[in-house]
Scaffold this motif. Structure first.
Motif, short mmCIF file in Angstrom:
data_model
loop_
_atom_site.label_atom_id
_atom_site.label_comp_id
_atom_site.label_asym_id
_atom_site.label_seq_id
_atom_site.Cartn_x
_atom_site.Cartn_y
_atom_site.Cartn_z
N MET A 96 -12.31 -1.13 -14.38
CA MET A 96 -11.97 -1.54 -16.32
C MET A 96 -13.58 -2.39 -16.16
N VAL A 97 -14.13 -1.86 -17.69
CA VAL A 97 -14.73 -2.21 -17.85
C VAL A 97 -13.95 -3.36 -19.51
N ALA B 216 -19.04 -1.50 -13.27
CA ALA B 216 -18.40 -0.83 -13.49
C ALA B 216 -18.93 0.78 -12.66
N LEU B 217 -19.29 1.29 -13.39
CA LEU B 217 -20.03 2.84 -12.68
C LEU B 217 -20.50 2.68 -11.17
N ALA B 218 -20.80 1.33 -10.97
CA ALA B 218 -21.60 0.98 -9.49
C ALA B 218 -20.43 1.45 -8.30
N ALA B 219 -19.09 1.80 -8.93
CA ALA B 219 -17.48 2.15 -7.95
C ALA B 219 -17.99 3.59 -7.48
N LYS B 220 -18.87 4.12 -8.18
CA LYS B 220 -18.21 5.44 -8.25
C LYS B 220 -16.89 6.27 -8.92
N PRO B 221 -15.98 5.61 -10.28
CA PRO B 221 -14.56 5.11 -10.17
C PRO B 221 -14.39 6.73 -10.95
N GLU B 222 -12.43 7.06 -10.37
CA GLU B 222 -11.92 8.02 -11.00
C GLU B 222 -11.37 7.79 -12.06
N MET C 181 -11.64 4.97 -15.59
CA MET C 181 -12.46 4.01 -16.19
C MET C 181 -11.77 3.96 -17.33
N ILE C 182 -11.14 2.39 -17.05
CA ILE C 182 -10.89 1.90 -18.20
C ILE C 182 -11.10 0.68 -19.24
N CYS C 183 -11.55 0.95 -20.71
CA CYS C 183 -12.46 0.53 -21.12
C CYS C 183 -11.64 -0.13 -22.36
N ASP C 184 -12.03 -1.31 -22.08
CA ASP C 184 -11.27 -1.84 -23.20
C ASP C 184 -11.95 -3.10 -23.70
N GLU C 185 -12.00 -1.79 -25.61
CA GLU C 185 -13.00 -2.78 -26.64
C GLU C 185 -14.49 -2.12 -25.95
#
Length: 548
Positions: free
Chosen positions: A364-365, A436-442, A444-448
């Motif tokens: 999450m960002v 957030a990108l450091a985790a190489k996510p499947e 990504m939740i972008c809150d504003e």
């Protein structure tokens, strides 16, 4: 000619890194900026993140951030050079005759004090009111800014209200003493478009009623066009050009200003490229009910699904439950009932009960980078910690990954040695995205994620995220009040109201006539880059029209 209320002449503000020793030159944040402000005038200060807008705004109060100092020029308020005033005189000026509304209310308000107390405190300190009288006056300010239950709103703590409500509470505190000059630093950044209209109308009415002048700092041109008499464009700490609002919009002289104006055009809907046979649900949310002690029904039976490679945008008014839903998905707020599944695998409601691999796959960002980054850690350490937590590796591998992440979000590798306090709001948000990108996510939740960024940088960030999605099959959940961002990135849209989903479907379906009333309200609330739009939309709503 009448004497200006505020005059800034040949201002230069420098910052020296505490680690730099010897005769190394200080870094200029603002260089040779001059402007003036008449009584009752509204000046729009625009430019990209890091251009020096907030630094200039703070200088109007005779203030500079720690590590920064005014090395040349002069700031004069009502004929008095602020540099000649004593600390006691400056304290008497700030909050009473000059007030400031910060970009991030969450990072500026005291989390241990109730909101009513913080508003009343300004009246006690600067207007000589008793506490009882000040407490009685606070609800009138809350009502002016259309805050819910104004009579009891002040009893809440900052963490118990939404981001938009918190920002309006800070505006209430700023206008409490009826200042002659108001410094507004991105005051509507955290607001949805429907709330933004009400706040803009309230701010404009208040400025006119009091005859106050204002410096409105923003990167949102359609918003500032509704208020500003003149515009000043900054870039890299220098003044690019200035002029009346109509002149600067219709005939910008500089290429940079022309590009700023061009980026405000409405985005085209995104083309859907996911084949019907390739659909695979990455996130499934089933009948979620959740809430807080003070708001037990923040979410009511919410069900949503996001397929691999798609982007679901969640929109709605401030307090509709968008960020609460994100917290439930991440395990930060365990749901009372319902289920959250990631690629068919059920996720435990509480974060601490989830496995590390599950944590890695959902990142999450957050909306407010000021409160999301540890102020005592350097950027390199913040990113390295995320890399090491999920993937391990020796110091050289981790350092190489940190440098790569900084490049991915458009920051120089040298930023690894800086602390969050040395970065602009937009730069801090890019660090949050890199983490957030450091985790190489499947997922990504972008809150504003673009709310703190100027249009040019926001466009770069959105392009970056789109590129990552195309290359890596990444799935996004976008929480936003920016309809332009929705049109730019979303394949699907969910509209929330009072904790429930009132509309859910493909972008073209939800945003095409016939529109649901709440969707129509959102779309007609998007500011247009022309003067007079705010008056038109308010007049139509007062007459009961509601539409364009």
């Amino acid at each position: 000619m009448a004497q200006p209320l505020l005059s800034i002449e040949s201002l230069r503000i420098e910052s020296r890194d505490k680690r730099v020793r010897g005769d190394a030159p200080a870094r200029p944040l603002v260089d040779d900026v001059s402007l003036s402000l008449a009584r009752g005038e509204v000046l729009g200060l625009i430019g990209e993140s890091g251009a020096g807008k907030s630094t200039v705004g703070l200088s109007a109060m005779g203030y500079s951030r720690p590590g920064c100092r005014i090395t040349a020029g002069r700031v004069t308020f009502d004929g008095r050079d602020l540099a000649t005033l004593s600390p006691t005189e400056l304290r008497g000026l700030r909050g009473a005759r000059i007030a400031y509304v910060a970009q991030s209310a969450a990072a500026s308000l005291n989390p241990a004090m109730r909101l009513g107390h913080q508003v009343a405190e300004a009246l006690v300190l600067h207007r000589g009111m008793g506490w009882k009288q000040a407490y009685r006056h606070a609800p009138h300010l809350f009502e002016e800014l259309d805050l819910p239950s104004p009579g009891t709103f002040g009893e809440r703590f900052p963490h118990q209200v939404s981001g938009g409500q918190l920002q309006r509470a800070m505006i209430a505190m700023a206008i409490a003493c009826q200042p002659e000059l108001l410094i507004l630093d991105e005051p509507t950044t955290a607001l949805d478009v429907t709330t933004q209209i009400e706040v803009l109308a309230s701010v404009r009415a208040m400025l006119r009623k009091l005859g106050s002048a204002a410096i409105y700092i923003t990167h949102d041109l359609p918003v500032i066009v509704q208020l500003a008499d003149r515009l000043v464009v900054l870039r890299n700490g220098r003044l690019v050009e200035q002029g009346t609002t109509p002149a600067l919009l219709e005939h910008p002289a500089e290429d940079y200003t022309r590009r700023l104006v061009a980026t405000q055009s409405e985005a085209s809907p995104r083309a859907t490229a996911v084949a019907a046979g390739a659909l695979r649900a990455v996130l499934s949310i089933r009948s979620i009910n959740a809430g807080y002690r003070t708001l037990p029904h923040a979410l009511r039976g919410v069900s949503l699904e996001i397929n691999a490679g798609e982007t679901l945008a969640i929109v709605g008014a401030s307090g509709s439950g968008k960020s609460t839903l994100a917290r439930v998905i991440c395990g930060l707020l365990p749901q009372r009932s319902g289920a959250v599944e990631l690629s068919g695998e059920s996720l435990a409601p509480a974060l601490r009960a989830r496995e590390r691999e599950q944590l890695r796959r959902v990142q999450m960002v957050y909306q407010m980078p000021d409160t999301a980054l540890n102020p005592s850690h350097r950027v390199g350490r913040i990113l390295a910690r995320a890399v090491s937590f999920y993937f391990g590796g020796d110091a050289r591998i981790v350092a190489a990954r940190v440098a790569e992440l900084l490049r991915m979000v458009g920051l120089p590798e040298a930023f690894a040695t800086r602390k969050p306090g040395e970065l602009s709001g937009g730069e801090k948000q890019r660090v949050c995205i890199a983490r957030a990108l450091a985790a190489k996510p499947e997922l990504m939740i972008c809150d504003e994620v673009t709310s703190a960024l100027d249009p040019l940088v926001a466009d770069e960030i959105l392009s970056l995220l789109e590129g990552l999605q195309k290359r890596g099959d990444m799935t996004f959940l976008f929480i936003t009040h920016d309809i332009g961002v929705v049109r730019r990135v979303a394949t699907n849209v969910a509209v929330m109201k009072s904790g429930s989903v009132v509309a859910n479907g493909r972008l073209a379906e939800i945003f095409s006539p016939p529109l649901l009333p709440h969707v129509e309200l959102l779309l007609t609330s998007v500011p247009q880059m022309r003067q007079g739009w705010l008056e038109e939309i308010l007049a139509r709503r007062e007459a009961g029209g509601g539409g364009r």
